[in-house]
Design a protein around this motif. Sequence first.
Motif, PDB file in Angstrom:
ATOM      1  N   TYR A 121     -12.389 -13.490  -0.924  1.00  0.00           N
ATOM      2  CA  TYR A 121     -11.793 -13.063   0.344  1.00  0.00           C
ATOM      3  C   TYR A 121     -10.678 -14.062   0.652  1.00  0.00           C
ATOM      4  N   CYS A 122      -9.464 -13.593   0.631  1.00  0.00           N
ATOM      5  CA  CYS A 122      -8.311 -14.496   0.756  1.00  0.00           C
ATOM      6  C   CYS A 122      -8.154 -15.008   2.196  1.00  0.00           C
ATOM      7  N   PRO A 123      -8.011 -16.319   2.379  1.00  0.00           N
ATOM      8  CA  PRO A 123      -7.876 -16.850   3.747  1.00  0.00           C
ATOM      9  C   PRO A 123      -6.591 -16.405   4.447  1.00  0.00           C
ATOM     10  N   PHE A 124      -5.633 -15.885   3.684  1.00  0.00           N
ATOM     11  CA  PHE A 124      -4.346 -15.502   4.280  1.00  0.00           C
ATOM     12  C   PHE A 124      -4.258 -14.006   4.570  1.00  0.00           C
ATOM     13  N   TYR A 125      -5.331 -13.299   4.316  1.00  0.00           N
ATOM     14  CA  TYR A 125      -5.322 -11.842   4.456  1.00  0.00           C
ATOM     15  C   TYR A 125      -5.143 -11.421   5.906  1.00  0.00           C
ATOM     16  N   PRO A 126      -4.307 -10.471   6.199  1.00  0.00           N
ATOM     17  CA  PRO A 126      -3.351  -9.766   5.348  1.00  0.00           C
ATOM     18  C   PRO A 126      -2.001 -10.481   5.409  1.00  0.00           C
ATOM     19  N   CYS A 127      -1.530 -11.026   4.283  1.00  0.00           N
ATOM     20  CA  CYS A 127      -0.370 -11.927   4.333  1.00  0.00           C
ATOM     21  C   CYS A 127       0.954 -11.215   4.622  1.00  0.00           C
ATOM     22  N   LEU A 128       1.043  -9.932   4.318  1.00  0.00           N
ATOM     23  CA  LEU A 128       2.260  -9.134   4.565  1.00  0.00           C
ATOM     24  C   LEU A 128       3.472  -9.624   3.774  1.00  0.00           C
ATOM     25  N   ASP A 166       6.006 -10.445  -1.952  1.00  0.00           N
ATOM     26  CA  ASP A 166       6.241 -11.291  -3.131  1.00  0.00           C
ATOM     27  C   ASP A 166       4.946 -11.683  -3.838  1.00  0.00           C
ATOM     28  N   LEU A 167       3.838 -11.660  -3.114  1.00  0.00           N
ATOM     29  CA  LEU A 167       2.569 -12.039  -3.721  1.00  0.00           C
ATOM     30  C   LEU A 167       1.900 -10.871  -4.433  1.00  0.00           C
ATOM     31  N   GLY A 168       2.445  -9.683  -4.255  1.00  0.00           N
ATOM     32  CA  GLY A 168       1.903  -8.527  -4.981  1.00  0.00           C
ATOM     33  C   GLY A 168       1.170  -7.528  -4.106  1.00  0.00           C
ATOM     34  N   GLY A 169       0.988  -7.847  -2.831  1.00  0.00           N
ATOM     35  CA  GLY A 169       0.294  -6.911  -1.937  1.00  0.00           C
ATOM     36  C   GLY A 169       1.246  -5.898  -1.321  1.00  0.00           C
ATOM     37  N   GLU A 170       0.669  -4.883  -0.679  1.00  0.00           N
ATOM     38  CA  GLU A 170       1.491  -3.890   0.019  1.00  0.00           C
ATOM     39  C   GLU A 170       0.621  -3.120   1.010  1.00  0.00           C
ATOM     40  N   VAL A 188      -3.846  -0.372   5.718  1.00  0.00           N
ATOM     41  CA  VAL A 188      -4.458  -1.640   5.309  1.00  0.00           C
ATOM     42  C   VAL A 188      -3.533  -2.338   4.322  1.00  0.00           C
ATOM     43  N   TRP A 189      -3.725  -3.637   4.197  1.00  0.00           N
ATOM     44  CA  TRP A 189      -2.960  -4.415   3.222  1.00  0.00           C
ATOM     45  C   TRP A 189      -3.762  -4.442   1.925  1.00  0.00           C
ATOM     46  N   SER A 190      -3.191  -3.905   0.865  1.00  0.00           N
ATOM     47  CA  SER A 190      -3.884  -3.879  -0.424  1.00  0.00           C
ATOM     48  C   SER A 190      -3.444  -5.072  -1.268  1.00  0.00           C
ATOM     49  N   CYS A 191      -4.406  -5.825  -1.785  1.00  0.00           N
ATOM     50  CA  CYS A 191      -4.109  -7.025  -2.573  1.00  0.00           C
ATOM     51  C   CYS A 191      -4.282  -6.781  -4.070  1.00  0.00           C
ATOM     52  N   LYS A 192      -4.374  -5.501  -4.425  1.00  0.00           N
ATOM     53  CA  LYS A 192      -4.642  -5.143  -5.816  1.00  0.00           C
ATOM     54  C   LYS A 192      -3.698  -5.835  -6.799  1.00  0.00           C
ATOM     55  N   GLY A 193      -2.425  -5.966  -6.421  1.00  0.00           N
ATOM     56  CA  GLY A 193      -1.435  -6.522  -7.348  1.00  0.00           C
ATOM     57  C   GLY A 193      -1.263  -8.032  -7.237  1.00  0.00           C
ATOM     58  N   CYS A 194      -2.102  -8.706  -6.454  1.00  0.00           N
ATOM     59  CA  CYS A 194      -1.920 -10.156  -6.259  1.00  0.00           C
ATOM     60  C   CYS A 194      -2.817 -10.945  -7.209  1.00  0.00           C
ATOM     61  N   THR A 195      -2.214 -11.799  -7.992  1.00  0.00           N
ATOM     62  CA  THR A 195      -2.993 -12.693  -8.857  1.00  0.00           C
ATOM     63  C   THR A 195      -2.871 -14.146  -8.371  1.00  0.00           C
ATOM     64  N   TRP A 196      -1.925 -14.378  -7.473  1.00  0.00           N
ATOM     65  CA  TRP A 196      -1.597 -15.738  -7.019  1.00  0.00           C
ATOM     66  C   TRP A 196      -2.833 -16.490  -6.540  1.00  0.00           C
ATOM     67  N   ILE A 197      -3.638 -15.833  -5.707  1.00  0.00           N
ATOM     68  CA  ILE A 197      -4.792 -16.515  -5.095  1.00  0.00           C
ATOM     69  C   ILE A 197      -5.913 -16.742  -6.114  1.00  0.00           C
ATOM     70  N   HIS A 198      -5.769 -16.214  -7.305  1.00  0.00           N
ATOM     71  CA  HIS A 198      -6.798 -16.394  -8.342  1.00  0.00           C
ATOM     72  C   HIS A 198      -6.341 -17.341  -9.444  1.00  0.00           C
ATOM     73  N   ILE A 223       1.252 -21.451   6.751  1.00  0.00           N
ATOM     74  CA  ILE A 223       0.786 -22.309   5.651  1.00  0.00           C
ATOM     75  C   ILE A 223       1.046 -21.629   4.305  1.00  0.00           C
ATOM     76  N   LEU A 224       0.791 -20.339   4.233  1.00  0.00           N
ATOM     77  CA  LEU A 224       1.040 -19.620   2.978  1.00  0.00           C
ATOM     78  C   LEU A 224       2.533 -19.647   2.627  1.00  0.00           C
ATOM     79  N   GLN A 225       3.397 -19.452   3.634  1.00  0.00           N
ATOM     80  CA  GLN A 225       4.845 -19.508   3.357  1.00  0.00           C
ATOM     81  C   GLN A 225       5.226 -20.880   2.788  1.00  0.00           C
TER      82      GLN A 225
HETATM   83  S1  SF4 Z   1      -1.563 -10.428  -1.378  1.00  0.00           S
HETATM   84 FE1  SF4 Z   1      -2.620 -12.244  -2.241  1.00  0.00          FE
HETATM   85  S2  SF4 Z   1      -2.085 -13.943  -0.862  1.00  0.00           S
HETATM   86 FE2  SF4 Z   1      -1.626 -12.023   0.209  1.00  0.00          FE
HETATM   87  S3  SF4 Z   1      -3.454 -11.556   1.404  1.00  0.00           S
HETATM   88 FE3  SF4 Z   1      -3.661 -10.496  -0.553  1.00  0.00          FE
HETATM   89  S4  SF4 Z   1      -4.812 -11.895  -1.871  1.00  0.00           S
HETATM   90 FE4  SF4 Z   1      -4.022 -13.100  -0.126  1.00  0.00          FE
END
Ligand code: SF4
Length: 195
Positions: free
Chosen positions: A42-49, A52-56, A66-76, A107-109
């Motif tokens: 569970y990402c602490p920055f959710y939903p980061c909006l 560039d991190l791969g979400g949408e 909802v913010w989908s993080c399917k395309g984000c690998t950064w936090i992993h 902080i994420l920025q």
């Molecule tokens: S896109 Fe990545 S950094 Fe952003 S909320 Fe989702 S998991 Fe976190």
Amino acid sequence: MNEMRERTLIDLFKALDGIYGANYECKHYPCHFSGQDCTFCYCPFYPCLLYDLGGEIVLSSQGEYVWSCKGCTWIHEKENVENVIFVLGRYPKQRLVEEDWWFFNRILQELFYGEVYGEELENGYNLMPAVLRNKECEEMDRVEFLAVRIYDFEILEVRRISSLEEMDGEVAIPLKEGREIYGIDRNGRKVMCKL
Ligand code: SF4
């Protein structure tokens, strides 16, 4: 506090206490890539909006945005996990419980871009300067972008607007269509940029 945020803070506090890494016992492992770090399931920055991190933003099966993080690998990625733990570990846990989405987003920025590019406005928060920076863009006559209402780390409403004056306490982000994003850059130009 909503249930998902509670779950997120439990993950975060476990990480700050030194319990982190890959979770080979998870039935979903690896949900993003082999060798991934599962500390922030569970990402602490959710939903980061931040596209560039791969979400949408997507529409859920219940018809909610909802913010989908399917395309984000950064936090992993291990290095990023360690940096997040280092930065968030400087704050007392109680403060992390009490802080809002804007605190975590800044902080994420800083972690991802090296500095905070989002702008505080009288009528909202503009994330477009962060997302549109360093992109290949072309100027447009007119653009629409998104005003996202966030409360308690949840997206309550998303609407299309065409000027920052129309904002009403929301977060402005570009409109995304495929690999193209539309918005207003830090110089006030209406632009279409490639992600
Ligand atoms: S896109 Fe990545 S950094 Fe952003 S909320 Fe989702 S998991 Fe976190």
